[in-house]
Motif scaffolding. Sequence first.
Motif, PDB file in Angstrom:
ATOM      1  N   GLY A  58      -5.919  -7.076  -1.361  1.00 38.91           N
ATOM      2  CA  GLY A  58      -4.714  -6.530  -0.744  1.00 38.91           C
ATOM      3  C   GLY A  58      -4.938  -6.048   0.654  1.00 38.91           C
ATOM      4  O   GLY A  58      -5.881  -6.448   1.305  1.00 38.91           O
ATOM      5  N   THR A  62      -3.102  -3.088  -1.857  1.00 38.48           N
ATOM      6  CA  THR A  62      -3.612  -2.291  -2.968  1.00 38.48           C
ATOM      7  C   THR A  62      -3.145  -2.917  -4.284  1.00 38.48           C
ATOM      8  O   THR A  62      -2.064  -2.579  -4.791  1.00 38.48           O
ATOM      9  CB  THR A  62      -3.103  -0.834  -2.862  1.00 38.48           C
ATOM     10  OG1 THR A  62      -3.455  -0.320  -1.580  1.00 38.48           O
ATOM     11  CG2 THR A  62      -3.727   0.048  -3.927  1.00 38.48           C
ATOM     12  N   VAL A 118       0.383   4.032   1.653  1.00 36.86           N
ATOM     13  CA  VAL A 118       0.488   4.351   3.096  1.00 36.86           C
ATOM     14  C   VAL A 118      -0.493   3.443   3.818  1.00 36.86           C
ATOM     15  O   VAL A 118      -1.440   2.949   3.204  1.00 36.86           O
ATOM     16  CB  VAL A 118       0.097   5.825   3.415  1.00 36.86           C
ATOM     17  CG1 VAL A 118       1.151   6.811   2.985  1.00 36.86           C
ATOM     18  CG2 VAL A 118      -1.255   6.173   2.812  1.00 36.86           C
ATOM     19  N   ASN A 174      -7.946   0.759  -4.933  1.00 35.99           N
ATOM     20  CA  ASN A 174      -8.141   1.997  -4.181  1.00 35.99           C
ATOM     21  C   ASN A 174      -8.500   3.093  -5.176  1.00 35.99           C
ATOM     22  O   ASN A 174      -7.863   3.208  -6.229  1.00 35.99           O
ATOM     23  CB  ASN A 174      -6.866   2.380  -3.428  1.00 35.99           C
ATOM     24  CG  ASN A 174      -6.630   1.474  -2.247  1.00 35.99           C
ATOM     25  OD1 ASN A 174      -6.926   0.281  -2.313  1.00 35.99           O
ATOM     26  ND2 ASN A 174      -6.101   2.022  -1.174  1.00 35.99           N
ATOM     27  N   CYS A 232      -3.552   2.840   6.250  1.00 33.79           N
ATOM     28  CA  CYS A 232      -4.678   3.524   6.879  1.00 33.79           C
ATOM     29  C   CYS A 232      -4.680   3.155   8.368  1.00 33.79           C
ATOM     30  O   CYS A 232      -4.381   2.006   8.729  1.00 33.79           O
ATOM     31  CB  CYS A 232      -5.989   3.087   6.253  1.00 33.79           C
ATOM     32  SG  CYS A 232      -5.990   3.208   4.456  1.00 33.79           S
ATOM     33  N   CYS A 271       0.866  -1.185   0.000  1.00 36.34           N
ATOM     34  CA  CYS A 271       0.000   0.000   0.000  1.00 36.34           C
ATOM     35  C   CYS A 271       0.896   1.225   0.000  1.00 36.34           C
ATOM     36  O   CYS A 271       2.013   1.184   0.528  1.00 36.34           O
ATOM     37  CB  CYS A 271      -0.875   0.050   1.257  1.00 36.34           C
ATOM     38  SG  CYS A 271      -2.217  -1.150   1.206  1.00 36.34           S
TER      39      CYS A 271
HETATM   40  S1  SF4 Z   1      -5.265  -2.496   2.561  1.00 37.23           S
HETATM   41 FE1  SF4 Z   1      -6.677  -0.796   2.077  1.00 37.23          FE
HETATM   42  S2  SF4 Z   1      -7.430  -0.290   4.092  1.00 37.23           S
HETATM   43 FE2  SF4 Z   1      -5.559  -1.432   4.457  1.00 37.23          FE
HETATM   44  S3  SF4 Z   1      -3.876   0.062   4.548  1.00 37.23           S
HETATM   45 FE3  SF4 Z   1      -4.029  -0.594   2.446  1.00 37.23          FE
HETATM   46  S4  SF4 Z   1      -5.347   0.945   1.507  1.00 37.23           S
HETATM   47 FE4  SF4 Z   1      -5.671   1.099   3.678  1.00 37.23          FE
END
Ligand code: SF4
Length: 427
Positions: free
Chosen positions: A114, A116, A62, A149, A64, A60
């Motif tokens: 994922g 992402t 970043v 995303n 979340c 990812c």
């Molecule tokens: S998998 Fe989705 S919800 Fe989890 S950190 Fe990555 S973008 Fe954010």
Amino acid sequence: MSRQTPSDATASTAFWRSLTGMPSTPPAGDPVPPDGALPPGALEELGSVPLSFYLHVPFCAVRCGYCDFNTYSPDQVDTDAVAVWARAAHAEIDLARRVLGPRAPRPATVFVGGGTPTLVPSHLLTGLLDHLRDVFGLDPDAEVTTEANPETITPALLHGLLDAGFTRLSLGMQSSVPHVLRVLDRVHTPGRALEAARQARAAGFGDVSLDLIYGTPGESMADWAESLDAALSVAPDHLSAYALIIEDGTALAGRIRRGQVPAPDDDDLADKYLATEAALTGAGFEWYEVSNWSRGPHHRSRHNLAYWRGHNWWGIGPGAHSHVGGVRWWNVRHPRRYGALLSDGRSPGEGREVLDAGERRVERVLLELRISDGLPVGVLTASERERIAGLAGDDLLHTVDGPDGPRLVLTLRGRLLADAVVRRLLD
Ligand code: SF4
Ligand SMILES: C[S@@+](CC[C@H](N)C(=O)[O-])C[C@H]1O[C@@H](n2cnc3c(N)ncnc32)[C@H](O)[C@@H]1O
């Protein structure tokens, strides 16, 4: 049973994620042999049960603050991590072929999740899907989903995914309200998810799904209603609405512990679940699993249903979970270790558990009671069947006619209390 019981929509989300996702603490289990071979008997049902593949993309941009999925931002992995992951995932598809052998059916569904997925170059996703097709074949009408995303979506990417054979796009929208997205640390604007859904439709995706989260600290009922309205305004085919789970060790859990933001409230979650059902039913959607609604049966996620029906699935990727014939296993979580094991020709499985017939039956009750198709009464013992009338009298479930005899289906009140219903039903 009152609404004070922890919202079972939350419990359901947690259970679902423990089945398919990557809980931060994998269960203790037995070792997986280096060649990944399954114990005798596990392959017996292979020809008669549909097979699915999940491909985990552990990256990812970043993280979340609420999410504890097995995913890594660029500062947490080596610069060649994506290439190493892709090579290893190819090797795991070959391993799956060796382990499952010639009797494996062509996969009915594939789900790239994922993390992402749309952060990695699309030719890598395409290459993996092609490899799966070369090695296993794919059902001609296979459902092939990728999560995405919103901020990663472009028309070029969407056309590339369609050309590669993806049939379904699942977008992480979460909310349309700026202060809610901020608490969730989402990097996209409210409008971006809606625009991505419209672009997916325009590109030719016939199945577009949106993920929403309710119960975020500071989210009012009006905020949630606004998110539902916004989601419905782009006419998706499918919606998942998850109660926010506060996962230990996440940034959001820390903020709640320090008193900076309030913890989700069970009554508020239940009210939002009821509002979701009313809004979605009003817009022509039907629930088919406690947290999932679709525009008619043909827009249900067949991949999700494969999990809930206890079918066979192989999870490719770091931390991915698999299930074949009552054997569950999970891969090592770190992408570097995952890559190293596969480049040595070894299984990336970290541990496994073999369910006996009794455990498989209990799990079937737990899973199938959560779907609108219901649980065949024939699965229950005589003493469990005696409890049906009491549960029906409490407006928690009702009996419908199924192809294999009567089935039990949760009422709306039962969906709010699904875990408690299962506890009351089982011996
Ligand atoms: S998998 Fe989705 S919800 Fe989890 S950190 Fe990555 S973008 Fe954010
Ligand atoms: C692991 S994410 C992957 C999708 C994509 N990365 C995204 O975030 O848009 C899949 C979905 O799980 C849900 N999810 C993740 N963490 C959650 C949590 N702590 N509580 C409830 N739902 C959660 C979100 O709705 C998310 O869209």
